[in-house]
Motif scaffolding. Structure first.
Motif, PDB file in Angstrom:
ATOM      1  N   MET A 198      -5.828   4.618   2.758  1.00 30.35           N
ATOM      2  CA  MET A 198      -6.670   4.013   1.716  1.00 30.35           C
ATOM      3  C   MET A 198      -6.115   2.667   1.239  1.00 30.35           C
ATOM      4  O   MET A 198      -6.868   1.808   0.791  1.00 30.35           O
ATOM      5  CB  MET A 198      -6.808   4.961   0.525  1.00 30.35           C
ATOM      6  CG  MET A 198      -7.694   6.146   0.790  1.00 30.35           C
ATOM      7  SD  MET A 198      -9.330   5.632   1.332  1.00 30.35           S
ATOM      8  CE  MET A 198      -9.501   6.557   2.830  1.00 30.35           C
ATOM      9  N   CYS A 199      -4.807   2.488   1.350  1.00 32.73           N
ATOM     10  CA  CYS A 199      -4.244   1.195   0.913  1.00 32.73           C
ATOM     11  C   CYS A 199      -4.664   0.075   1.850  1.00 32.73           C
ATOM     12  O   CYS A 199      -4.571  -1.099   1.494  1.00 32.73           O
ATOM     13  CB  CYS A 199      -2.722   1.281   0.775  1.00 32.73           C
ATOM     14  SG  CYS A 199      -1.862   1.538   2.322  1.00 32.73           S
ATOM     15  N   MET A 200      -5.132   0.424   3.045  1.00 31.45           N
ATOM     16  CA  MET A 200      -5.665  -0.601   3.947  1.00 31.45           C
ATOM     17  C   MET A 200      -7.183  -0.708   3.849  1.00 31.45           C
ATOM     18  O   MET A 200      -7.774  -1.709   4.237  1.00 31.45           O
ATOM     19  CB  MET A 200      -5.296  -0.287   5.398  1.00 31.45           C
ATOM     20  CG  MET A 200      -3.877  -0.652   5.764  1.00 31.45           C
ATOM     21  SD  MET A 200      -3.539  -0.308   7.488  1.00 31.45           S
ATOM     22  CE  MET A 200      -4.502  -1.574   8.326  1.00 31.45           C
ATOM     23  N   MET A 239       0.055  11.027   0.375  1.00 35.34           N
ATOM     24  CA  MET A 239       0.011   9.852  -0.503  1.00 35.34           C
ATOM     25  C   MET A 239       1.019   8.834   0.002  1.00 35.34           C
ATOM     26  O   MET A 239       2.212   9.155   0.153  1.00 35.34           O
ATOM     27  CB  MET A 239       0.401  10.252  -1.932  1.00 35.34           C
ATOM     28  CG  MET A 239      -0.586  11.184  -2.580  1.00 35.34           C
ATOM     29  SD  MET A 239      -2.030  10.301  -3.196  1.00 35.34           S
ATOM     30  CE  MET A 239      -1.472   9.897  -4.844  1.00 35.34           C
ATOM     31  N   CYS A 240       0.548   7.619   0.281  1.00 38.72           N
ATOM     32  CA  CYS A 240       1.474   6.596   0.766  1.00 38.72           C
ATOM     33  C   CYS A 240       2.418   6.197  -0.367  1.00 38.72           C
ATOM     34  O   CYS A 240       2.017   6.038  -1.509  1.00 38.72           O
ATOM     35  CB  CYS A 240       0.712   5.416   1.355  1.00 38.72           C
ATOM     36  SG  CYS A 240       0.731   3.906   0.424  1.00 38.72           S
ATOM     37  N   GLU A 241       3.684   6.124  -0.007  1.00 43.72           N
ATOM     38  CA  GLU A 241       4.683   5.896  -1.055  1.00 43.72           C
ATOM     39  C   GLU A 241       4.707   4.447  -1.536  1.00 43.72           C
ATOM     40  O   GLU A 241       5.333   4.139  -2.539  1.00 43.72           O
ATOM     41  CB  GLU A 241       6.073   6.313  -0.577  1.00 43.72           C
ATOM     42  CG  GLU A 241       6.659   5.463   0.516  1.00 43.72           C
ATOM     43  CD  GLU A 241       8.012   5.991   0.989  1.00 43.72           C
ATOM     44  OE1 GLU A 241       8.318   7.173   0.777  1.00 43.72           O
ATOM     45  OE2 GLU A 241       8.763   5.190   1.581  1.00 43.72           O
ATOM     46  N   HIS A 242       4.027   3.572  -0.809  1.00 47.77           N
ATOM     47  CA  HIS A 242       4.040   2.163  -1.231  1.00 47.77           C
ATOM     48  C   HIS A 242       3.043   1.893  -2.342  1.00 47.77           C
ATOM     49  O   HIS A 242       3.291   1.076  -3.206  1.00 47.77           O
ATOM     50  CB  HIS A 242       3.714   1.250  -0.037  1.00 47.77           C
ATOM     51  CG  HIS A 242       4.688   1.389   1.073  1.00 47.77           C
ATOM     52  ND1 HIS A 242       4.316   1.439   2.404  1.00 47.77           N
ATOM     53  CD2 HIS A 242       6.023   1.524   1.066  1.00 47.77           C
ATOM     54  CE1 HIS A 242       5.383   1.576   3.154  1.00 47.77           C
ATOM     55  NE2 HIS A 242       6.435   1.633   2.371  1.00 47.77           N
ATOM     56  N   HIS A 243       1.878   2.543  -2.262  1.00 47.28           N
ATOM     57  CA  HIS A 243       0.816   2.251  -3.229  1.00 47.28           C
ATOM     58  C   HIS A 243       0.351   3.476  -4.009  1.00 47.28           C
ATOM     59  O   HIS A 243      -0.522   3.372  -4.865  1.00 47.28           O
ATOM     60  CB  HIS A 243      -0.401   1.649  -2.512  1.00 47.28           C
ATOM     61  CG  HIS A 243      -0.110   0.389  -1.760  1.00 47.28           C
ATOM     62  ND1 HIS A 243       0.217   0.374  -0.427  1.00 47.28           N
ATOM     63  CD2 HIS A 243      -0.082  -0.904  -2.167  1.00 47.28           C
ATOM     64  CE1 HIS A 243       0.426  -0.865  -0.040  1.00 47.28           C
ATOM     65  NE2 HIS A 243       0.257  -1.677  -1.070  1.00 47.28           N
ATOM     66  N   LEU A 244       0.898   4.638  -3.666  1.00 50.60           N
ATOM     67  CA  LEU A 244       0.423   5.905  -4.239  1.00 50.60           C
ATOM     68  C   LEU A 244      -1.089   6.047  -4.075  1.00 50.60           C
ATOM     69  O   LEU A 244      -1.807   6.417  -5.001  1.00 50.60           O
ATOM     70  CB  LEU A 244       0.838   6.074  -5.705  1.00 50.60           C
ATOM     71  CG  LEU A 244       2.336   6.202  -5.964  1.00 50.60           C
ATOM     72  CD1 LEU A 244       2.618   6.505  -7.430  1.00 50.60           C
ATOM     73  CD2 LEU A 244       2.983   7.275  -5.080  1.00 50.60           C
TER      74      LEU A 244
HETATM   75 ZN   LIG Z   1      -0.010   2.132   0.979  1.00 57.05          ZN
END
Ligand SMILES: [Zn+2]
Ligand SMILES: Nc1nc2c(ncn2[C@@H]2O[C@H](COP(=O)(O)OP(=O)(O)OP(=O)(O)O)[C@@H](O)[C@H]2O)c(=O)[nH]1
Length: 210
Positions: free
Chosen positions: A170-172, A97-102
């Protein structure tokens, strides 16, 4: 944390083959998810969403269980082997899980090492378990990558380590720039695999072959 009025539930299980007791405050997550649903204009009391906060709380306890595991324990079993050449496990699934956007990022990790002078090796599955422990935390791909490499160096004392990770974020893909299908490749090389061009080239060619 005010535990008095919080029904903290003890969730236990195994991660990376290591027993994990994780005192996760599920009720607190549930309350936060309910707030999110309200904030985006949903009705958290409608039939389909009624159990969603509790489901998300359990899911987050699972997705972030790596915060409560000591990764060094994963490598507590090692073996002696008369092998002084590269050991490489390719295509280890990564889900984090990316810590910027969860939001999730997923892909594969390739992990290689050259055993040290004492010939200590670890079980192949432990490399995959190590990925799992570090991935189940809020992460950025670069840190995930270097944490795996650094722990292997510290615990196995190998001659060298190489870790290459390729993931789609996924945030991209789902939001923001919305570039689905782009893959981010990071690498961390340590010891002989960093300093000796021939060893590094051999490892890289095996990694890129797939
Ligand atoms: Zn992200
Ligand atoms: N270096 C790195 N960046 C990441 C990772 N996961 C997500 N990001 C980036 O983190 C950045 C956060 O940038 P911000 O400008 O603070 O956030 P944002 O406005 O949501 O950014 P956009 O995604 O560009 O819309 C974005 O560029 C993401 O692509 C990762 O694992 N490593």
């Amino acid at each position: 944390m005010e535990l008095d009025h919080v029904a903290a539930r003890l969730v236990s299980g195994k991660l990376g083959g290591v027993e994990v007791e994780r005192n996760v405050d599920l009720k607190r997550i549930e309350a936060a998810v309910r707030e999110i649903l309200l904030a985006v204009g949903e009705d958290p009391d409608r039939d389909g969403l009624r159990k969603t906060p509790a489901r998300v709380a359990r899911a987050y306890a699972e997705l972030f269980a790596g915060l409560r595991v000591d990764p060094a324990q994963v490598l507590s079993t090692t073996f002696e082997a008369d092998h002084e050449e590269l050991v490489l496990v390719r295509d280890i699934e990564v889900m984090s899980m990316c810590e910027h956007h969860l939001l999730p990022f997923h892909g594969v990790a390739h992990i290689g090492y050259i055993p040290g002078h004492d010939g200590r090796i670890t079980g192949l599955s432990k490399l995959a378990r190590l990925v799992e422990v570090y991935a189940r935390r809020p992460q950025v791909q670069e840190r995930l990558n270097s944490q795996i490499a650094d722990l292997l160096m510290a615990e196995l004392a190998p001659r060298g380590v190489i870790v290459v990770i390729e993931c789609e974020h996924m945030c991209m893909s789902m939001r923001g720039i919305q570039k689905g299908g782009s893959r981010t490749i990071t690498s961390a090389v340590r010891g002989l695999l960093r300093d000796d061009a021939k060893s590094r080239a051999e490892a890289m060619s095996l990694i890129l072959r797939g």
